[in-house]
Write a protein that holds these residues in place. Structure first.
Motif, mmCIF file in Angstrom:
data_model
loop_
_atom_site.group_PDB
_atom_site.id
_atom_site.type_symbol
_atom_site.label_atom_id
_atom_site.label_comp_id
_atom_site.label_asym_id
_atom_site.label_seq_id
_atom_site.Cartn_x
_atom_site.Cartn_y
_atom_site.Cartn_z
ATOM 1 N N SER A 254 0.344 -1.432 0.066
ATOM 2 C CA SER A 254 -0.409 0.222 0.305
ATOM 3 C C SER A 254 0.477 1.200 -0.492
ATOM 4 C CB SER A 254 -1.419 -0.187 0.681
ATOM 5 O OG SER A 254 -0.306 0.090 2.140
ATOM 6 N N ILE A 255 0.355 2.167 -0.527
ATOM 7 C CA ILE A 255 1.219 3.502 -0.137
ATOM 8 C C ILE A 255 0.128 4.650 0.461
ATOM 9 C CG2 ILE A 255 1.769 5.464 -2.055
ATOM 10 C CD1 ILE A 255 3.027 3.219 -2.886
ATOM 11 N N HIS A 256 1.275 5.574 1.356
ATOM 12 C CA HIS A 256 0.751 6.009 2.167
ATOM 13 C C HIS A 256 1.367 7.431 1.934
ATOM 14 C CE1 HIS A 256 -1.243 2.828 4.116
ATOM 15 N NE2 HIS A 256 -0.383 2.683 3.843
ATOM 16 N N ASP A 269 -5.493 5.542 -2.614
ATOM 17 C CA ASP A 269 -6.326 4.545 -3.389
ATOM 18 C C ASP A 269 -5.920 3.629 -4.670
ATOM 19 O OD1 ASP A 269 -8.686 3.248 -4.536
ATOM 20 O OD2 ASP A 269 -10.124 4.658 -4.658
ATOM 21 N N VAL A 270 -5.341 2.592 -4.345
ATOM 22 C CA VAL A 270 -5.005 1.648 -5.656
ATOM 23 C C VAL A 270 -5.828 0.700 -5.635
ATOM 24 C CG1 VAL A 270 -2.401 2.281 -4.847
ATOM 25 C CG2 VAL A 270 -4.129 0.929 -3.803
ATOM 26 N N LEU A 305 -1.478 5.542 -12.172
ATOM 27 C CA LEU A 305 -2.519 6.983 -11.484
ATOM 28 C C LEU A 305 -2.600 7.460 -10.733
ATOM 29 C CD1 LEU A 305 -3.558 3.641 -9.230
ATOM 30 C CD2 LEU A 305 -5.225 4.305 -10.883
ATOM 31 N N PHE A 306 -3.044 8.899 -10.891
ATOM 32 C CA PHE A 306 -2.737 10.199 -10.208
ATOM 33 C C PHE A 306 -3.455 10.596 -8.564
ATOM 34 C CE2 PHE A 306 -1.594 12.799 -14.150
ATOM 35 C CZ PHE A 306 -0.563 12.639 -14.509
ATOM 36 N N VAL A 307 -2.450 10.725 -7.805
ATOM 37 C CA VAL A 307 -3.409 10.360 -6.606
ATOM 38 C C VAL A 307 -3.269 12.374 -5.332
ATOM 39 C CG1 VAL A 307 -3.451 9.557 -4.080
ATOM 40 C CG2 VAL A 307 -2.735 8.036 -6.048
ATOM 41 N N ASP A 308 -4.490 11.709 -5.474
ATOM 42 C CA ASP A 308 -4.688 13.299 -4.329
ATOM 43 C C ASP A 308 -4.035 13.291 -3.391
ATOM 44 O OD1 ASP A 308 -4.979 15.680 -2.699
ATOM 45 O OD2 ASP A 308 -7.213 16.190 -4.456
ATOM 46 N N ALA A 309 -2.912 13.628 -3.139
ATOM 47 C CA ALA A 309 -1.874 13.807 -1.858
ATOM 48 C C ALA A 309 -2.659 13.934 -0.031
ATOM 49 C CB ALA A 309 -1.018 14.615 -1.901
ATOM 50 N N THR A 311 -6.397 14.015 -0.078
ATOM 51 C CA THR A 311 -7.646 13.205 0.611
ATOM 52 C C THR A 311 -7.214 11.840 -0.246
ATOM 53 O OG1 THR A 311 -8.642 13.478 -1.855
ATOM 54 C CG2 THR A 311 -8.747 14.925 -0.302
ATOM 55 N N GLY A 312 -6.174 10.801 -0.601
ATOM 56 C CA GLY A 312 -6.022 9.810 -1.329
ATOM 57 C C GLY A 312 -7.080 9.363 -2.540
ATOM 58 N N SER A 313 -7.503 10.040 -3.072
ATOM 59 C CA SER A 313 -7.974 9.716 -4.356
ATOM 60 C C SER A 313 -7.625 9.497 -5.308
ATOM 61 C CB SER A 313 -9.576 10.689 -4.028
ATOM 62 O OG SER A 313 -9.681 12.149 -5.015
#
Length: 724
Positions: A254-256, A269-270, A305-309, A311-313
């Motif tokens: 997982s990525i945090h 969110d992956v 994936l482009f992740v919003d840092a 919110t994680g979305s």
């Protein structure tokens, strides 16, 4: 799996003592007779006009770090010396691991290697202006992967599988994660199989503004342990680590994202699938937008994936698919305009550069042709000029090019045939060009942006003299067409007094693994081969199907049946050699290391009627024994493709072995486990087949250290002389 033959490609200062007309193993493995000089430790400074290097004061013999001018090589400034690097009577090593603002240095003291890319050490921060030295952590235990924040105010690191940040101004140490535990949970570092096969160990990344850290978390509790016996102590100890084998469970990854100001952690969110890979993460130019690579277990579908840092979305920006598999690299580059990025892909059958907008829409293919981009050096965003290395001249050669991001104004910067690589200054106004060929040792020059030589940094003239003194002849290239109509490339090393009317024994060398290459127009001398040539052997190497730089179809045709076409091609090469008037067809042998050891094991079983003798060092003998990521990339799982595993694993053909076979392995090989050779030995014993074997106690996949290398090659040489 990576080839472990680096010990043969010796790099350092030329040393010629007691020159002899005949090569000895001591020359190669003890004296360093054939070493070439390189230009090392050069790091471009932010201004693009200067670089730093480690120098020696001739008067005091003190080592110091200097800022030098690219233009003339003159020292512009002494930054600090070895004498400055003393902390509470601890003499620290000198280095050039600068912070981004070039005000501080990270120093690793008592570095201790773990696996291929991982290590731990006591880290210190040296302030260049004040000369102050600060330990990264005052708490017990070495640190791993210490990394400055972009403004150098903080250092993040891993200890005991947890992620920490130290504020250098206050000395305050913040523990970001708390659940890290050996062989269970890893935060901020990679597990064994990611480190080995996805080629990274540090698994945390500062955001561009330094306010956030994205990090990996590996839950490896369901991954089965592998045990290795270590024999140094009175009572041998057992070393256990998590190693996923084909078809078995991988770590759940997982990525945090940790926010340093809010002291909160968001989970990226992956997706809901946990049996997948996250082979890369990379920040975009936006400090709140993270790019996460998501790949399926078959490794033929890759989502960006482009992740919003905040919110994680996440959302899928781009998807890459391949009917075989996708090789992961570090080519993804986000442009400073915040609107575009480029990457490399094999989608048209060859590896090329593609430009996209941030919506994932293709803008254009920048490079194209029946050749491969082999390395990206970077982009000058002021001029929109991309610099890269490619095989456009020949699959056997490498040249340096520049091209506009529009796909126009392509310029070839290198001029000499052979292998060319470059190291550019920060602003791309200069680059150091390293050129070599089979006839030319590394010739290193400083060039300007137009490709013009400003000055010669190293010509390795002494290396040429040494080769002349020992009568060493360049490799000769050849190609031939197999019975299946496939053209293969090879090289041959002949004795200096080669007589075409004489028949010579042949020792073939092979690696042969996916995407590899041995037949190339570069210096890279293996002087053991020249040693054999002096003893009237021909040494031959042929790149089989499955090797790289001839397009995706040539490389990926071994998919689902790894080893099948590779050994067919090596057998065909041996038969072709046997038809040459100067070859003794009854004295053809083959040897290799790692994947090459696997090939040697296949050659003496499946190709037993062709090869008189083979030597396998650290071989895979059963693909079920190797790791998930590498093996399943090419074979899928054993449950899906049992024939692909069993029909090409040497352990299943032990009863076919004929001729002479030497099997060599290190007992502490964490990569290709000693288990491979132990179980192959057992299969050969039960087949009542004679063979020879040697094991090297507590040695890893490289089998080196102390007198190990010379002992190993004495053994191999004796086997060749007696059995071939």
């Amino acid at each position: 799996m990576k080839r472990y033959f680096l010990v043969l490609f010796l790099i350092g200062a030329t040393c010629l003592a007691n020159a002899q007309s005949e090569i000895t193993l001591e020359d190669i493995y003890k004296k360093g007779t054939f070493r070439t000089k390189s230009v090392q430790g050069l790091r471009s400074m932010n201004d693009g006009k200067t670089y730093v290097s480690i120098e020696i004061d001739t008067a005091t013999q003190d080592r110091f770090v200097a800022r030098n001018n690219y233009k003339d090589g003159e020292i512009a400034e002494r930054l600090f010396s070895q004498a400055d690097l003393v902390y509470e009577d601890i003499k620290l090593p000198i280095g050039t691991d600068f912070s981004a603002n070039e005000e501080k240095i990270l120093i690793a003291h008592e570095r201790e290697a773990i696996y291929r890319r991982s290590s731990k050490a006591y880290y210190y921060v040296f302030d260049i202006k004040s000369k102050k030295i600060t330990p990264v952590s005052t708490k017990e235990g070495k640190q791993m992967y210490a990394t400055f924040s972009p403004d150098a105010s903080k250092v993040a690191f891993v200890r005991d599988n947890n992620l920490f940040v130290t504020d250098l101004a206050t000395g305050a140490e913040t523990q970001i994660t708390t659940d890290g535990k050996y062989n269970e949970i890893i935060n901020g570092g990679a597990d064994w199989v990611y480190e080995e096969e996805f080629a990274f160990a540090k698994a945390f990344f500062w955001s561009p503004d330094g306010n956030k850290i994205a990090f990996y978390r590996f839950d490896e509790r369901e991954v089965r342990e592998f045990s290795m016996m270590m024999y140094e102590d009175l009572y041998p100890t057992v070393y256990k680590f998590k190693y996923p084998k084909p078809g078995e469970k991988n770590s759940v990854v997982s990525i945090h994202i940790y926010d340093l100001e809010k002291k909160t952690t968001k989970t990226a969110d992956v997706g809901t699938e946990t049996d997948q890979y996250i082979p890369r993460v990379k920040w975009t130019q936006d400090p709140n937008l993270l790019c996460v690579f998501r790949m399926n277990r078959h490794q033929n579908n890759l989502d960006y994936l482009f992740v919003d840092a905040e919110t994680g979305s996440s959302k899928v920006a781009l998807t890459e698919t391949d009917k075989y598999y996708i090789d992961i690299n570090d080519d993804l580059t986000f442009l400073e305009d915040g609107k575009h990025f480029f990457l490399t892909s094999e989608r048209d059958g060859y590896n090329h550069v593609y430009l996209y907008n941030m919506d994932g829409e293709l803008v254009r293919q920048i490079t194209d042709g029946d050749w491969e981009v082999t390395r990206l050096y970077g982009v000058n965003q002021k001029t929109n000029t991309l610099y890269y290395q490619s095989t456009e001249s020949s699959p056997l050669e490498r040249d340096i090019y520049s091209i506009n991001l529009s796909g126009k104004k392509k310029t070839k910067l290198s001029t000499q045939k052979g292998t060319n690589s470059a190291t550019f200054s920060e602003d791309f106004s200069y680059y150091i060009l390293n050129h070599s060929s089979v006839e030319t040792p590394p010739y290193i020059t400083l060039n300007n942006a137009k490709g013009e030589v400003e000055r010669v940094l190293e010509d390795n003239a002494e290396a040429l003299k040494v080769n002349e003194q020992y009568g060493i002849t360049p490799r000769e290239f050849f190609s031939f067409t197999t019975s299946e109509g496939v053209e293969l490339n090879g090289y041959m090393i002949k004795p200096a007094d080669f007589d075409p009317n004489k028949k010579y024994p042949v020792l073939m060398y092979v690696y042969g693994g996916p995407g590899s290459q041995n037949v190339a127009n570069s210096w890279n001398h293996n002087y053991w081969f020249d040693f054999l040539a002096q003893h009237d052997y021909l040494v031959v190497c042929v790149d089989n199907r499955g090797t790289g730089f001839r397009g995706a179809e040539f490389k990926k045709m071994t998919y689902l049946q790894l080893g099948k076409y590779e050994i067919i091609d090596q057998i065909e090469a041996a038969k072709w050699l046997g038809k040459q008037s100067y070859v003794d067809e009854d004295r053809i042998g083959l040897w290799g290391w790692s994947y090459g050891g696997y090939m040697a094991s296949l050659a003496i079983t499946k190709g037993a009627d062709v090869f008189k003798s083979t030597i396998a060092v650290a071989p895979v003998t059963n693909w079920r024994f190797y790791d998930t990521i590498y093996t399943e990339r090419y074979l899928r799982t054993p449950q899906e493709n049992p024939e692909g595993y069993d029909n090409n694993s040497p352990i299943n053909f032990a009863d076919k072995l004929k001729g002479n076979f030497l099997l060599v392995h290190g007992t502490a090989d964490d990569n290709v486990h000693f288990q491979n050779s132990v179980m192959f030995s057992e299969a050969l014993i039960q087949a009542n087949v004679p063979f020879e074997q040697a094991y090297y106690p507590n040695k890893n996949h490289g089998i080196y250290g102390g007198n190990t290398s010379i002992h190993l090659f004495n053994k191999i040489t004796k086997f060749v002389f007696e059995k071939l």
